[in-house]
Design a protein around this motif. Sequence first.
Motif, PDB file in Angstrom:
ATOM      1  N   ILE A   1     -33.672 -28.235 -33.381  1.00 45.95           N
ATOM      2  CA  ILE A   1     -34.720 -28.374 -32.358  1.00 45.95           C
ATOM      3  C   ILE A   1     -36.057 -27.931 -32.923  1.00 45.95           C
ATOM      4  N   ARG A   2     -36.071 -26.811 -33.629  1.00 42.29           N
ATOM      5  CA  ARG A   2     -37.318 -26.309 -34.225  1.00 42.29           C
ATOM      6  C   ARG A   2     -37.887 -27.324 -35.215  1.00 42.29           C
ATOM      7  N   SER A   3     -37.041 -27.876 -36.058  1.00 44.27           N
ATOM      8  CA  SER A   3     -37.474 -28.868 -37.036  1.00 44.27           C
ATOM      9  C   SER A   3     -38.032 -30.116 -36.348  1.00 44.27           C
ATOM     10  N   THR A   4     -37.356 -30.568 -35.318  1.00 44.64           N
ATOM     11  CA  THR A   4     -37.806 -31.741 -34.571  1.00 44.64           C
ATOM     12  C   THR A   4     -39.171 -31.502 -33.930  1.00 44.64           C
ATOM     13  N   LEU A   5     -39.347 -30.337 -33.339  1.00 42.48           N
ATOM     14  CA  LEU A   5     -40.630 -30.013 -32.706  1.00 42.48           C
ATOM     15  C   LEU A   5     -41.746 -29.885 -33.731  1.00 42.48           C
ATOM     16  N   GLN A   6     -41.446 -29.327 -34.890  1.00 38.63           N
ATOM     17  CA  GLN A   6     -42.457 -29.207 -35.941  1.00 38.63           C
ATOM     18  C   GLN A   6     -42.875 -30.582 -36.446  1.00 38.63           C
ATOM     19  N   LYS A   7     -41.903 -31.454 -36.664  1.00 39.47           N
ATOM     20  CA  LYS A   7     -42.220 -32.805 -37.112  1.00 39.47           C
ATOM     21  C   LYS A   7     -43.050 -33.548 -36.072  1.00 39.47           C
ATOM     22  N   ARG A   8     -42.712 -33.369 -34.813  1.00 37.50           N
ATOM     23  CA  ARG A   8     -43.469 -34.041 -33.748  1.00 37.50           C
ATOM     24  C   ARG A   8     -44.915 -33.556 -33.720  1.00 37.50           C
ATOM     25  N   ALA A   9     -45.105 -32.261 -33.918  1.00 33.17           N
ATOM     26  CA  ALA A   9     -46.460 -31.704 -33.933  1.00 33.17           C
ATOM     27  C   ALA A   9     -47.264 -32.271 -35.104  1.00 33.17           C
TER      28      ALA A   9
ATOM     29  N   LYS B   1     -50.641 -34.661 -34.770  1.00 29.46           N
ATOM     30  CA  LYS B   1     -51.884 -34.276 -35.439  1.00 29.46           C
ATOM     31  C   LYS B   1     -52.350 -35.374 -36.391  1.00 29.46           C
ATOM     32  N   THR B   2     -51.428 -35.914 -37.165  1.00 28.43           N
ATOM     33  CA  THR B   2     -51.766 -36.979 -38.108  1.00 28.43           C
ATOM     34  C   THR B   2     -52.268 -38.208 -37.376  1.00 28.43           C
TER      35      THR B   2
ATOM     36  N   ILE C   1     -48.568 -45.483 -39.237  1.00 23.97           N
ATOM     37  CA  ILE C   1     -48.880 -44.733 -40.454  1.00 23.97           C
ATOM     38  C   ILE C   1     -48.415 -43.275 -40.319  1.00 23.97           C
ATOM     39  N   ALA C   2     -48.698 -42.671 -39.182  1.00 24.16           N
ATOM     40  CA  ALA C   2     -48.293 -41.279 -38.954  1.00 24.16           C
ATOM     41  C   ALA C   2     -46.770 -41.159 -38.944  1.00 24.16           C
ATOM     42  N   TYR C   3     -46.099 -42.099 -38.322  1.00 23.65           N
ATOM     43  CA  TYR C   3     -44.631 -42.074 -38.279  1.00 23.65           C
ATOM     44  C   TYR C   3     -44.058 -42.128 -39.706  1.00 23.65           C
TER      45      TYR C   3
END
Length: 52
Positions: free
Chosen positions: A7-15, A19-20, A45-47
């Motif tokens: 969950i932490r990793s998923t939320l970090q990637k989403r953030a 931002k990108t 591009i961000a994805y």
Amino acid sequence: MTLVETIRSTLQKRAVYEKTRKELRRLPLDVALDLDIDRADADKIAYNAVYR
């Protein structure tokens, strides 16, 4: 990987994705053209930058 780590990793990637995406959309037109970036493609591009 534990559930909490996932969950932490998923939320970090989403953030990072958000931002990108926002930064790409805010690029001045001349800079976007110099970089050959269509600001309408910011989501794609961000994805690719975050998830691939």
